[in-house]
Design a protein around this motif. Structure first.
Motif, PDB file in Angstrom:
ATOM      1  N   LEU A 269       0.812  -1.194  -0.301  1.00 31.21           N
ATOM      2  CA  LEU A 269       0.109  -0.028  -0.270  1.00 31.21           C
ATOM      3  C   LEU A 269       0.607   0.974  -0.137  1.00 31.21           C
ATOM      4  O   LEU A 269       0.608   2.322   1.151  1.00 31.21           O
ATOM      5  CB  LEU A 269      -0.904   0.080   1.267  1.00 31.21           C
ATOM      6  N   ARG A 270       1.457   2.122  -1.185  1.00 29.54           N
ATOM      7  CA  ARG A 270       2.882   2.406  -1.345  1.00 29.54           C
ATOM      8  C   ARG A 270       1.662   3.403  -2.370  1.00 29.54           C
ATOM      9  O   ARG A 270       1.443   4.107  -3.085  1.00 29.54           O
ATOM     10  CB  ARG A 270       3.695   1.828  -2.129  1.00 29.54           C
ATOM     11  N   ILE A 271       1.741   5.525  -0.933  1.00 35.49           N
ATOM     12  CA  ILE A 271       1.424   6.542  -1.611  1.00 35.49           C
ATOM     13  C   ILE A 271       2.340   7.173  -0.868  1.00 35.49           C
ATOM     14  O   ILE A 271       2.599   7.456   0.205  1.00 35.49           O
ATOM     15  CB  ILE A 271      -0.093   6.162  -1.455  1.00 35.49           C
ATOM     16  N   PRO A 272       2.818   8.130  -1.536  1.00 32.38           N
ATOM     17  CA  PRO A 272       3.334   9.558  -0.852  1.00 32.38           C
ATOM     18  C   PRO A 272       2.917  10.305  -0.387  1.00 32.38           C
ATOM     19  O   PRO A 272       1.305  10.330  -0.497  1.00 32.38           O
ATOM     20  CB  PRO A 272       4.063  10.350  -2.228  1.00 32.38           C
ATOM     21  N   GLY A 273       3.371  11.300   0.348  1.00 33.37           N
ATOM     22  CA  GLY A 273       2.690  12.247   1.119  1.00 33.37           C
ATOM     23  C   GLY A 273       4.147  12.836   2.211  1.00 33.37           C
ATOM     24  O   GLY A 273       5.059  11.965   2.782  1.00 33.37           O
ATOM     25  N   ILE A 274       4.166  14.018   1.812  1.00 32.86           N
ATOM     26  CA  ILE A 274       4.966  14.857   2.975  1.00 32.86           C
ATOM     27  C   ILE A 274       4.737  14.435   4.601  1.00 32.86           C
ATOM     28  O   ILE A 274       3.216  14.255   5.216  1.00 32.86           O
ATOM     29  CB  ILE A 274       4.325  16.072   3.365  1.00 32.86           C
ATOM     30  N   PRO A 275       5.578  14.251   5.866  1.00 32.92           N
ATOM     31  CA  PRO A 275       5.516  14.494   6.942  1.00 32.92           C
ATOM     32  C   PRO A 275       4.718  15.632   7.420  1.00 32.92           C
ATOM     33  O   PRO A 275       4.239  16.247   7.110  1.00 32.92           O
ATOM     34  CB  PRO A 275       6.866  14.061   7.632  1.00 32.92           C
ATOM     35  N   ILE A 276       3.601  15.023   8.870  1.00 36.67           N
ATOM     36  CA  ILE A 276       3.176  15.824   9.465  1.00 36.67           C
ATOM     37  C   ILE A 276       3.649  16.507  10.046  1.00 36.67           C
ATOM     38  O   ILE A 276       4.481  16.463  11.238  1.00 36.67           O
ATOM     39  CB  ILE A 276       2.477  15.697  10.948  1.00 36.67           C
ATOM     40  N   SER A 277       4.085  17.903   9.524  1.00 35.97           N
ATOM     41  CA  SER A 277       5.302  18.928  10.304  1.00 35.97           C
ATOM     42  C   SER A 277       4.900  20.104   9.952  1.00 35.97           C
ATOM     43  O   SER A 277       3.608  20.535   9.550  1.00 35.97           O
ATOM     44  CB  SER A 277       6.835  18.833   9.694  1.00 35.97           C
ATOM     45  N   ASN A 278       5.592  21.272   9.780  1.00 35.87           N
ATOM     46  CA  ASN A 278       5.731  22.746   9.608  1.00 35.87           C
ATOM     47  C   ASN A 278       6.358  23.138   8.092  1.00 35.87           C
ATOM     48  O   ASN A 278       6.684  23.968   7.804  1.00 35.87           O
ATOM     49  CB  ASN A 278       5.543  23.654  10.542  1.00 35.87           C
ATOM     50  N   TRP A 279       6.528  21.995   7.292  1.00 37.42           N
ATOM     51  CA  TRP A 279       8.064  21.924   6.515  1.00 37.42           C
ATOM     52  C   TRP A 279       6.928  22.838   4.750  1.00 37.42           C
ATOM     53  O   TRP A 279       7.449  23.650   4.485  1.00 37.42           O
ATOM     54  CB  TRP A 279       8.709  20.743   6.352  1.00 37.42           C
ATOM     55  N   LEU A 280       5.828  22.565   4.632  1.00 39.33           N
ATOM     56  CA  LEU A 280       5.333  23.565   3.473  1.00 39.33           C
ATOM     57  C   LEU A 280       4.175  23.822   3.986  1.00 39.33           C
ATOM     58  O   LEU A 280       3.083  23.285   4.949  1.00 39.33           O
ATOM     59  CB  LEU A 280       5.310  21.798   2.047  1.00 39.33           C
ATOM     60  N   GLU A 281       3.384  25.206   3.350  1.00 36.46           N
ATOM     61  CA  GLU A 281       2.454  25.813   3.660  1.00 36.46           C
ATOM     62  C   GLU A 281       1.131  25.179   3.130  1.00 36.46           C
ATOM     63  O   GLU A 281       0.266  24.685   4.276  1.00 36.46           O
ATOM     64  CB  GLU A 281       2.419  27.309   3.017  1.00 36.46           C
TER      65      GLU A 281
END
Length: 371
Positions: A272-284
């Motif tokens: 079950l592979r799917i991309p996504g950024i970690p929960i962070s404050n790196w992107l708006e």
């Protein structure tokens, strides 16, 4: 002769300049020398006085280390309470020019403040450990309890490498037709990481039937909480539709993709592979997407963090994904027994008695579709 007297005077000046108490006791337990610091500390003293009487006692000490130093020819240490103060006492043998032991020199250091400080540290440490114990119970109380098992069976294993872990998972009933499950890995370990798991548990939207929407909201809530830039959470979130037999999932940077498989069908396997950024404050404005797969009877989905895969043996080899999958694909027992088999194989591989010796959190979950 004058030179020897000068040397003796220099030695006495050095000893008298010491803040520690120094005295010399002969074989008859009489004090034959006492330095200035000790003389000022005791005030009423007499040379040639019995060593224990000099300390205000009527009988010899039960544990006389000067006697031991003289008759055994070696140094000894103990603690003594003198005039309400705590002293560390070191006694060493004194030899004459012929090498014969004739006396013992005692050095007494006032450690009262150090002892009191140590007791305060121990008291604070006990309080901290009590607080950690309460926090651990709180964190464990947030782990999944039970689900109606008419359509699914599940089991999980959770072991933090410290009292408080940075891994977390939850399995919960959204409504009578949907079950939610997420697995997370928080940056760091200990108290700061555990606080993030509490945030995750309280902030994730447990009613939204779109995992990507729930992760988007979680990202916004995280950024509203003013966490440090270095702090982040990886989360894989899936929702199982028990009416239509589908699993919908989204990912926020979790690097270990869950595995969908069926023990009765060797061809049934999918990451079950799917991309996504970690929960962070790196992107708006991060973008999370949903993916959906149909389920079949007896399908299983295995979730884990990287702790079990990166577990190493004495040769530095990792347990790895191949060994892990070999267990979950070939063990057809109930989910609880399958996870127990993984734990057994991993501990044998790493040559450890239990997971208390590992340096990372280990978290796994296994869900099986019953109908």
């Amino acid at each position: 002769m004058d030179n020897n007297q000068d040397k003796r005077k220099l030695i006495e000046d050095i000893i008298n300049g010491m803040l520690d108490w120094v005295r010399v006791v002969d074989k008859d337990n009489r004090v034959i020398f006492i330095n200035k610091a000790m003389a000022e500390g005791l005030k009423d003293f007499k040379m040639d006085q019995l060593c224990y009487k000099l300390l205000g006692r009527d009988t010899p000490c039960e544990n006389c280390i000067s006697r031991e130093a003289i008759f055994r020819g070696s140094s000894h240490m103990k603690q003594e309470i003198i005039n309400g103060k705590i002293f560390s006492v070191m006694s060493s043998p004194v030899k004459n020019e012929s090498g014969e032991i004739v006396a013992a020199v005692e050095v007494l250091r006032d450690i009262t403040e150090l002892q009191l400080l140590q007791e305060k540290v121990m008291e604070q440490n006990k309080k901290l450990m009590d607080d950690l114990s309460i926090a651990k119970k709180l964190q464990c109380s947030l782990l999944p309890k039970a689900l109606p098992e008419d359509k699914v069976r599940f089991s999980f294993f959770y072991h933090p490498c410290e009292d408080l872990g940075g891994d977390f998972l939850d399995i919960f009933e959204i409504d009578k037709d949907h079950v939610g499950i997420y697995i997370a890995d928080v940056s760091g370990h200990g108290v700061p990481a555990s606080m993030l798991t509490v945030f995750l548990r309280s902030a994730i939207d447990r009613k939204n039937l779109s995992p990507s929407s729930a992760l988007t909201k979680l990202y916004k809530d995280f950024n509203s909480s003013n966490f440090d830039h270095e702090v982040y959470i990886t989360v894989f979130y899936a929702i199982i539709d028990l009416r239509n037999y589908k699993i919908k999932y989204s990912n926020a940077g979790h690097n270990i993709s869950p595995v969908l498989f069926n023990p009765s069908d060797a061809e049934r396997f999918e990451l079950l592979r799917i991309p996504g950024i970690p929960i962070s404050n790196w992107l708006e404005k991060p973008v999370y997407t949903d993916n959906e797969i149909s389920l079949e009877k007896f399908d299983r989905v295995f979730f884990c963090t990287d702790g079990i895969i990166e577990l190493k043996n004495k040769k530095g080899e990792q347990f790895g994904e191949d060994r892990l999958r070999n267990v979950i694909f070939n063990d057809k027992s109930d989910p609880n027994s399958t996870l127990a088999k993984i734990i057994d194989e991993a501990t044998k591989f790493a040559e450890i008695d239990d997971f208390q010796m590992i340096s990372d959190d280990i978290t796994m979950a296994l869900i099986e579709i019953k109908e």
